[in-house]
Design an enzyme around this catalytic site. Structure first.
Site: not given
Ligand code: AMP
Ligand code: TRP
Length: 324
Positions: A113, A193, A196
């Site tokens: 980041k 991966k 967002k």
């Molecule tokens: P974030 O997008 O970082 O706010 O992630 C929110 C939740 O979704 C967290 O528990 C991450 O570990 C999970 N997460 C985010 N991206 C992925 C992905 N591509 N596959 C599986 N879990 C994800």
């Protein structure tokens, strides 16, 4: 017997996608049955990268609505905005004094980041605030995707360190991550991966995407050379990712899906994946549209009130142990 506490957080950054859902949010819903469940929209974490206040205001309530739409039930779970419970920040400061810089320097999320967003103290201290979120509720279990493993390790180390230094206070929390779907990959680049912040909208299916958009994105998913539908994350990352997604949305095993689709054309297989995702997301989208912002904000205020009381209980004991 008192039930164990499960805690997790989601950043209100918009663009919540099926990776978030399969990796973490679905478990949030399931765990409500057996745990004392506490879920938090972590808005203080969201400002560690550049943002606009107007966007934050909108994304916060949209994230709360989505959590309700997927099945977080305010009768069974405590749901609130992190910024409305100041004890998170207080505990983060106390824990910061137990956190070696070397640990923070190793965090891959910080490195990734800060390459994009620049380096600031908040982004650096992000894992400490996350540990505080979990520990202020003395959580035993934390449902998150695989990318949070490093942060969970920091949390466990801080819990142990505090207990050794000041006396037994915090459980050492375990991570709950699904076997399939812990790391959903980008539809456009199956070696990274689903994220967002990926600027390419076709890389991810959002939970609120309309059916025709979902179909279009899945049809345009990058697949691999060769023609067979096979599960091999190394050699066929694109097809394997779609198989995992379909398996999670249908409840069918990967083997079962491979047996059915092995000799079919990619186009046919992708349509079947799209059908499964569209069907799985339809109730979420309907529930989401039915929720009114004002009702949700009222509910979040109620949640914060209860969360403050619970967090204050923990903090009283933490402060006393530390000599305040
Ligand atoms: P974030 O997008 O970082 O706010 O992630 C929110 C939740 O979704 C967290 O528990 C991450 O570990 C999970 N997460 C985010 N991206 C992925 C992905 N591509 N596959 C599986 N879990 C994800
Ligand atoms: N860091 C998590 C993510 O990016 C969000 C988060 C903040 C969190 N605090 C938390 C997750 C506490 C679990 C528990 O997804």
């Amino acid at each position: 017997m008192e039930r164990k506490v499960v805690f997790s957080g989601l950043q209100p950054t918009g663009n919540i996608h099926i990776g978030n859902y399969l990796g973490a949010l679905r478990n949030w819903v399931l765990l409500q049955d057996d745990y004392d469940a506490i879920y938090c929209v972590v808005d203080l974490h969201a400002i560690t990268v550049p943002y606009e206040p107007e966007d934050l205001r909108r994304d916060r309530v949209e994230t709360a609505k989505l959590l309700l739409a997927i099945g977080i039930d305010p009768e069974r779970s405590l749901l609130y905005y992190q910024s409305q419970v100041r004890q998170h920040v207080e505990l983060a400061w106390l824990l910061a004094t137990l956190t070696p810089l070397g640990v923070l320097n190793r965090m891959t999320q910080f490195k990734e980041k800060s390459d994009k967003a620049g380096r600031n103290l908040g982004l650096y201290a992000y894992p400490v605030l996350m540990a505080a979120d979990i520990m202020v509720h003395k959580a035993h279990a934390v449902p998150v995707g695989e990318d949070q493993t490093q942060h969970l390790e920091v949390t466990r180390d801080l819990a142990e360190k505090f207990n050794n230094r000041f006396g037994e206070e915090f459980p050492v929390p375990e991570q709950i991550t699904p076997k399939v779907g812990a790391r959903v990959m980008s539809l456009q680049d199956p070696t990274s991966k689903m994220s967002k912040t990926d600027p390419d909208a076709r890389s991810k299916v959002l939970l609120v995407d309309p059916p025709q958009v979902i179909r279009k994105k899945i049809r345009s998913a990058v697949t691999d050379s060769g023609h067979e539908i096979e599960y091999d994350r190394e050699k066929k990352p694109g097809v394997s990712n779609l198989l995992e997604i379909m398996s999670q949305f249908t409840g069918r095993s990967i083997d079962d899906l491979v047996a059915e689709y092995h000799d079919t054309l990619y186009g046919h297989f992708k349509d079947a994946v799209a059908d499964a995702v569209i069907e799985g997301l339809a109730p979420i989208r309907d529930a989401y549209t039915a929720l009114a912002d004002a009702d949700v904000e009222a509910l979040m205020l109620d949640g914060a009130k209860v969360a403050r009381e619970r967090a204050e209980d923990s903090m009283a004991s933490v402060r006393a142990k530390m000599g305040f």
